[in-house]
Structure formats: structure tokens, C-alpha cells
Design a protein around this motif. Structure first.
Motif, short mmCIF file in Angstrom:
data_model
loop_
_atom_site.label_atom_id
_atom_site.label_comp_id
_atom_site.label_asym_id
_atom_site.label_seq_id
_atom_site.Cartn_x
_atom_site.Cartn_y
_atom_site.Cartn_z
N LEU A 62 -30.44 -46.00 -7.94
CA LEU A 62 -30.96 -45.13 -9.04
C LEU A 62 -30.39 -45.67 -10.40
CD1 LEU A 62 -29.97 -41.94 -7.42
CD2 LEU A 62 -32.25 -42.65 -7.68
N LEU A 63 -29.42 -46.23 -10.61
CA LEU A 63 -29.02 -46.76 -11.81
C LEU A 63 -29.72 -48.07 -12.13
CD1 LEU A 63 -25.01 -46.94 -11.25
CD2 LEU A 63 -26.26 -45.52 -12.90
N ASP A 64 -30.28 -48.93 -11.03
CA ASP A 64 -31.13 -49.96 -11.35
C ASP A 64 -32.32 -49.73 -11.86
OD1 ASP A 64 -28.94 -51.76 -10.55
OD2 ASP A 64 -29.74 -52.17 -8.64
N ALA A 65 -32.86 -48.32 -11.46
CA ALA A 65 -34.06 -47.93 -11.80
C ALA A 65 -33.90 -47.53 -13.63
CB ALA A 65 -34.80 -46.82 -10.90
N GLY A 66 -33.04 -47.30 -13.98
CA GLY A 66 -32.72 -47.06 -15.34
C GLY A 66 -32.18 -45.49 -15.58
N HIS A 67 -31.80 -44.90 -14.36
CA HIS A 67 -31.39 -43.41 -14.32
C HIS A 67 -30.04 -43.38 -14.90
CE1 HIS A 67 -34.99 -41.70 -12.63
NE2 HIS A 67 -34.97 -42.84 -11.80
N ARG A 68 -29.64 -42.42 -15.70
CA ARG A 68 -28.23 -42.18 -16.02
C ARG A 68 -27.89 -40.59 -15.87
NH1 ARG A 68 -28.66 -46.60 -15.51
NH2 ARG A 68 -27.90 -48.29 -16.64
N ARG A 69 -28.98 -39.80 -15.83
CA ARG A 69 -28.64 -38.53 -15.85
C ARG A 69 -28.80 -38.10 -14.15
NH1 ARG A 69 -31.36 -36.46 -19.97
NH2 ARG A 69 -33.07 -35.20 -18.64
N ILE A 70 -27.83 -38.23 -13.51
CA ILE A 70 -27.78 -38.23 -11.88
C ILE A 70 -27.10 -37.24 -11.21
CG2 ILE A 70 -27.70 -39.78 -9.87
CD1 ILE A 70 -27.78 -42.30 -11.83
N ALA A 71 -27.59 -36.65 -10.59
CA ALA A 71 -26.86 -35.49 -9.69
C ALA A 71 -26.57 -36.10 -8.42
CB ALA A 71 -27.69 -34.28 -9.65
N MET A 72 -25.92 -35.03 -7.69
CA MET A 72 -25.80 -35.37 -6.05
C MET A 72 -25.72 -34.04 -5.32
SD MET A 72 -22.62 -37.44 -3.78
CE MET A 72 -22.70 -37.26 -1.95
N ILE A 73 -26.16 -33.94 -4.19
CA ILE A 73 -26.19 -32.77 -3.35
C ILE A 73 -25.22 -33.15 -2.26
CG2 ILE A 73 -26.99 -30.70 -2.18
CD1 ILE A 73 -29.68 -30.75 -4.01
N ASN A 74 -23.99 -32.86 -1.92
CA ASN A 74 -23.28 -33.34 -0.73
C ASN A 74 -23.59 -32.40 0.59
OD1 ASN A 74 -21.53 -34.90 0.34
ND2 ASN A 74 -19.85 -34.94 -0.85
N ILE A 75 -22.86 -32.93 1.66
CA ILE A 75 -23.46 -32.19 2.90
C ILE A 75 -22.26 -31.62 3.44
CG2 ILE A 75 -25.39 -33.82 3.50
CD1 ILE A 75 -23.31 -35.23 5.05
N GLU A 107 -16.57 -28.44 -0.73
CA GLU A 107 -15.53 -29.25 -1.36
C GLU A 107 -14.31 -29.40 -0.70
OE1 GLU A 107 -13.82 -29.49 -6.03
OE2 GLU A 107 -14.93 -27.87 -5.60
N GLY A 108 -13.77 -30.49 -0.46
CA GLY A 108 -12.21 -30.50 0.27
C GLY A 108 -12.45 -30.68 1.62
N SER A 109 -13.71 -30.72 2.15
CA SER A 109 -13.92 -31.19 3.61
C SER A 109 -13.65 -32.46 3.82
CB SER A 109 -15.49 -30.71 3.85
OG SER A 109 -15.69 -31.46 5.24
N PRO A 110 -12.81 -32.84 5.09
CA PRO A 110 -12.31 -34.00 5.61
C PRO A 110 -13.57 -34.99 6.20
CG PRO A 110 -11.89 -32.42 7.20
CD PRO A 110 -12.22 -31.72 6.09
N LEU A 111 -14.72 -34.14 6.30
CA LEU A 111 -15.78 -34.86 6.94
C LEU A 111 -15.98 -36.41 6.31
CD1 LEU A 111 -17.96 -34.16 9.25
CD2 LEU A 111 -19.66 -33.85 7.26
N PRO A 112 -15.91 -37.33 7.15
CA PRO A 112 -16.16 -38.73 6.74
C PRO A 112 -17.57 -39.05 5.73
CG PRO A 112 -14.86 -38.92 8.64
CD PRO A 112 -15.53 -37.64 8.59
N ALA A 113 -18.42 -38.51 6.35
CA ALA A 113 -19.79 -38.74 5.92
C ALA A 113 -19.99 -38.26 4.53
CB ALA A 113 -20.90 -38.11 6.87
N ALA A 114 -19.36 -36.91 4.03
CA ALA A 114 -19.35 -36.35 2.95
C ALA A 114 -18.55 -36.84 1.83
CB ALA A 114 -19.04 -34.86 3.26
#
Length: 335
Positions: free
Chosen positions: A170-183, A186-193
Motif C-alpha cells: 500500500l505504501l508503494d502504491a502511494g497510500h498514506r491514509r491507511i487503516a487496518m481491521i484486525n482479526i 485488542e490484547g489477544s495473544p493470537l499470533p496471527a493477529a
């Protein structure tokens, strides 16, 4: 063996050396081929039970996991393990415990009875696991999971590198206003998250950006999270131009949220997913840019490690492969 020896015109001892792979320097190649041809013509089969009694172990490798027979991911992992086992002259004995401790105990007992050469302890999703003490003494490797004690080799996806690579796309495509939806919450020990979030934020930091807390959402990896949180993010006055979704289900919900708001992927918002779930990929229009979990490779490595004879535990983080498709576009330059 006596029948094969008579047909090939050699001694029973010669047949034994050839069929057990111990002929090196003692039987010529021509004689060995004659023995193999005779064995094939006569339909010779090794007495497996006698071989196990003599050698102390079978040519089987056990794979024990929770729900490994009922998920798309597990099928790929089993395929990789099965291919490598077969290549090395072994077969895979797979048991799905469905998370039942009693069934797991019975499966381990059965594999001990069969004197398996080793055990692959697998998880349906990447997490830390407590390996049963009854596996002590059997070469054991954790796959798609991490041994909580650190005493066994663990093979798992490199979640941090995956999150980092997603941000860089996303950065290489020029984006700077970037969001994330995690899986995970918050605080979960799940390694993927935790791993994907860490890699994502690290890459943003390397580019001189901080992830705005208002542009981060914590879900459970469900389609509904993408639908709800995608709508929230894309309804903001400073809506993101790109969203990294922690898995493909969340990405699908975010696609639909964008559509309901009259926004286009990727013209109005670029989206990157994770997992490359074959059942979901046909549902995306345009096609989703996402990462392939290295399940086949992890299965292959698990068998190789079980048979390696190494007693030194390792942590093997395996790269996730990028599938670059149509859901990422160059960021529009603000007017």
C-alpha cells in the motif's frame, strides 16, 4: 524371500540386502535389478509387522490435530506432509481429534502401538499449544502452531513479515491514509493477529508514519467485522484510501461495505487481505490482492523435521506468498 531368491537365482540373504536397502558394496547392480524384477513379478510384499518388530519403528508418521479433517487449510497442510512422507518412503496416519482430549489421548496411544516414526502435532489455526506429555520420547514437531514450552520444533507462518509486506504494498502504491481491521480483540495473544499488526505498524513506522488509532479496528476475523468496521472507516470525513484486512473474510465484508456506500474498489479504496482462501477468492470483484498461508510447505517441512533425527528445537517461520491481483491501485493525489 525364498521364492524371490529361487526366481532370481540368488541366496535369501542377497534378497534381504537388496529389499532392505543394505546391499551397498556387497551386491552388484545387475544382481540387485534381477532381485527387484523377480520381486515385482511375484508380487512380493514386505512383512510390515516383522519389520516393525525388528527395527522398533514403523514406516508411518502420525499427524494429530484439532479439526484437521474438516477445514480447507488443513487439507493443504496434510497434502504437503503426505507428499514428503511418501517421497521418503513413509505413509501418513492422520487423526482428527475435534478438540476432544479423550480422543487425542486414544490417538496418541494408538500411534505408540503402531510405533510411528514420529508425530506432527497440528493446529487448525496458528496459536501456542500445550503438547501432551504422553508424546515424550516420540520425535514430535508442532505445525501451524508453537510449542508453549519451547522444547519442540515449531513450524508456523511468518505473520510479522506478512503484515510488513501488506503495508509495503500500500505504501508503494502511494497510500498514506491507511487503516487496518484486525482479526482478534485488542490484547489477544493470537499470533496471527499480533504478528500481522506488528509487521504492519513496523512498516508504517519505517516510512515515517504512525498508525492512527482511529484507523484501527479489532474484530474476530468474521465477514460481519468487515461489513461493520469497513462502513465505519469509510464513512469518516478523513476516510482511508487503503485498508489492510487481517483475513479474507474481513476483506469480503469490507468490499461489500464500500459497495453499499457507493465506493469503488480499488479506485476509491484499495484493499489487501490475508489467507488466500480458495472458497472465498471467486467471490471478490475485483479480484483480491492477498497472501497465501504456506500450508503445503509447512506440512512438508514438518515431515522433514520429524525424520531429521535432530534433538535441537527450532522455530521455523515460513514466508507467506503474495498473490497480487486487482484490489490495489495507485493513491489519488489530493487536489
Amino acid at each position: 524371500m525364498n521364492d524371490v531368491a529361487a526366481a532370481a537365482g540368488v541366496s535369501q540373504a542377497t534378497v534381504s540386502m537388496v529389499l532392505n536397502g543394505t546391499r551397498s558394496g556387497r551386491v552388484s547392480a545387475a544382481t540387485a535389478q534381477r532381485v527387484l524384477d523377480a520381486a515385482k513379478d511375484l508380487g512380493f510384499r514386505t512383512n510390515v509387522h516383522a519389520k516393525v518388530l525388528r527395527e522398533g519403528k514403523s514406516r508411518m508418521i502420525g499427524l494429530i490435530g484439532d479439526e484437521v479433517a474438516t477445514t480447507e487449510f488443513a487439507g493443504e497442510m496434510i497434502l504437503g506432509a503426505q507428499q514428503e512422507a511418501w517421497r521418503q518412503g513413509y505413509v501418513l496416519l492422520t487423526v482428527d481429534t475435534a478438540g476432544d482430549p479423550g480422543l487425542e489421548k486414544a490417538a496418541i496411544s494408538m500411534m505408540q502401538s503402531y510405533r510411528v516414526a514420529g508425530v506432527i502435532y497440528a493446529a487448525m489455526y496458528h496459536r501456542k499449544v500445550e503438547v501432551p506429555a504422553t508424546l515424550a520420547g516420540i520425535p514430535t514437531v508442532c505445525v501451524n502452531s508453537q510449542d508453549a514450552s519451547g522444547s519442540l520444533t515449531s513450524i508456523f507462518p511468518d505473520e510479522v513479515a506478512g503484515g510488513r509486506d501488506a503495508a509495503r504494498i500500500l505504501l508503494d502504491a502511494g497510500h498514506r491514509r491507511i487503516a487496518m481491521i484486525n482479526i482478534a480483540p485488542e490484547g489477544s495473544p493470537l499470533p496471527a493477529a499480533t504478528g500481522r499488526l506488528q509487521g504492519f505498524t513496523d512498516a508504517l513506522a519505517d516510512a515515517g508514519l504512525l498508525l492512527d488509532p482511529r484507523q484501527l479496528r479489532y474484530g474476530d476475523g468474521a465477514y460481519e467485522d468487515g461489513l461493520t468496521f469497513g462502513a465505519e472507516l469509510l464513512s469518516r470525513s478523513d476516510r482511508p484510501t487503503a485498508i489492510f484486512c487481517g483475513n479474507d473474510r474481513t476483506a469480503l465484508g469490507t468490499y461489500h461495505a464500500a459497495h453499499l456506500l457507493g465506493l469503488s474498489v480499488p479506485d476509491d479504496v484499495s484493499i489487501v487481505g490475508f489467507d488466500n482462501q480458495s472458497l472465498l477468492i471467486p467471490m471478490f470483484s475485483p479480484r483480491l490482492t492477498t497472501f497465501q498461508l504456506p500450508l503445503v510447505e509447512m506440512g512438508r517441512l514438518a515431515v522433514a523435521e520429524v525424520l531429521s533425527g535432530s534433538s535441537t528445537p527450532k522455530r521455523l517461520a515460513v514466508d507467506c506468498t503474495l498473490h497480487s491481483r486487482d484490489s490495489v491501485a495507485l493513491a489519488k493525489v489530493p487536489a
